[in-house]
Design a protein around this motif. Structure first.
Motif, PDB file in Angstrom:
ATOM      1  N   THR A  15      -7.305  -0.286  -0.161  1.00  0.00           N
ATOM      2  CA  THR A  15      -6.466   0.108  -1.061  1.00  0.00           C
ATOM      3  C   THR A  15      -7.018   1.646  -1.627  1.00  0.00           C
ATOM      4  OG1 THR A  15      -5.585  -1.669  -1.840  1.00  0.00           O
ATOM      5  CG2 THR A  15      -5.313   0.002  -3.481  1.00  0.00           C
ATOM      6  N   THR A  19      -4.861   4.970  -0.924  1.00  0.00           N
ATOM      7  CA  THR A  19      -4.290   5.734  -1.792  1.00  0.00           C
ATOM      8  C   THR A  19      -5.157   7.105  -1.962  1.00  0.00           C
ATOM      9  OG1 THR A  19      -4.668   3.802  -3.552  1.00  0.00           O
ATOM     10  CG2 THR A  19      -4.797   5.958  -4.486  1.00  0.00           C
ATOM     11  N   VAL A  57      -1.805  -0.943  -6.782  1.00  0.00           N
ATOM     12  CA  VAL A  57      -3.267  -1.421  -6.685  1.00  0.00           C
ATOM     13  C   VAL A  57      -3.335  -2.797  -6.545  1.00  0.00           C
ATOM     14  CG1 VAL A  57      -5.406  -1.462  -7.646  1.00  0.00           C
ATOM     15  CG2 VAL A  57      -4.399   0.831  -7.804  1.00  0.00           C
ATOM     16  N   GLY A  60      -2.185  -4.081  -3.126  1.00  0.00           N
ATOM     17  CA  GLY A  60      -3.032  -3.697  -2.085  1.00  0.00           C
ATOM     18  C   GLY A  60      -4.327  -4.502  -2.235  1.00  0.00           C
ATOM     19  N   THR A  61      -4.870  -4.776  -3.268  1.00  0.00           N
ATOM     20  CA  THR A  61      -6.085  -5.175  -3.581  1.00  0.00           C
ATOM     21  C   THR A  61      -6.255  -6.958  -3.389  1.00  0.00           C
ATOM     22  OG1 THR A  61      -6.870  -3.360  -4.867  1.00  0.00           O
ATOM     23  CG2 THR A  61      -8.288  -5.496  -5.208  1.00  0.00           C
ATOM     24  N   TYR A 122      -5.795   1.451   5.917  1.00  0.00           N
ATOM     25  CA  TYR A 122      -5.763   0.575   5.157  1.00  0.00           C
ATOM     26  C   TYR A 122      -6.036  -0.963   5.825  1.00  0.00           C
ATOM     27  CZ  TYR A 122      -4.055  -3.438   2.158  1.00  0.00           C
ATOM     28  OH  TYR A 122      -3.914  -4.734   1.185  1.00  0.00           O
TER      29      TYR A 122
END
Length: 150
Positions: A15, A19, A57, A60-61, A122
């Protein structure tokens, strides 16, 4: 290390890369994309980029990496980093379809290409960190006989 925790660590790393790449694209387009605004608008809170960023976030995390762990055994291949590329490509499809907003013309092609590269990065980073932390590194191949010392 626990697979789920390793996936979350990988997701955090992935992430971060995603980003940074998307923010670079945002700068290059003079903020025409509005990535976090897109996420906020998608979840029903248009204009709240803080919520958009937090959800971006969080997904994605935590969400996508845990989904990766759940589906890992059914994804073909032995290298989690390569499997992550496939996951990144799958995540890119709805992102590019739903996230382009009012973009038109040549910038749509740039948006598609740049966001694909970012999503592939990613997936790869997420899978590579996960593999490293869990010890699921792919087998290395030997090419020919090892050289004799001189």
């Amino acid at each position: 290390m626990n697979r789920s925790l390793a996936a979350v660590a990988g997701g955090f790393s992935g992430t971060t890369v995603l980003t940074v790449l998307l923010l670079l694209f945002e700068v290059e387009t003079r903020s025409q994309i509005g990535m976090f605004e897109v996420v906020a608008r998608f979840v029903g809170v248009p204009g709240n980029t803080t919520v958009g960023f937090a959800l971006f976030v969080l997904a994605g995390t935590v969400a996508w990496p845990l989904l990766f762990v759940a589906a890992e055994e059914s994804i073909p291949g032995t290298d989690p980093a390569i499997k992550g590329l496939g996951v990144g490509a799958l995540l890119w499809i709805p992102f590019v379809l739903l996230g382009r907003g009012d973009l038109a013309g040549a910038i749509v092609l740039a948006f598609g290409g740049m966001t694909l590269v970012a999503h592939l990065a990613y997936g790869y980073v997420t899978g590579a960190v996960y593999a490293r932390l869990t010890g699921r590194m792919p087998p290395t191949e030997s090419f020919g006989d090892e050289a004799e010392p001189m």
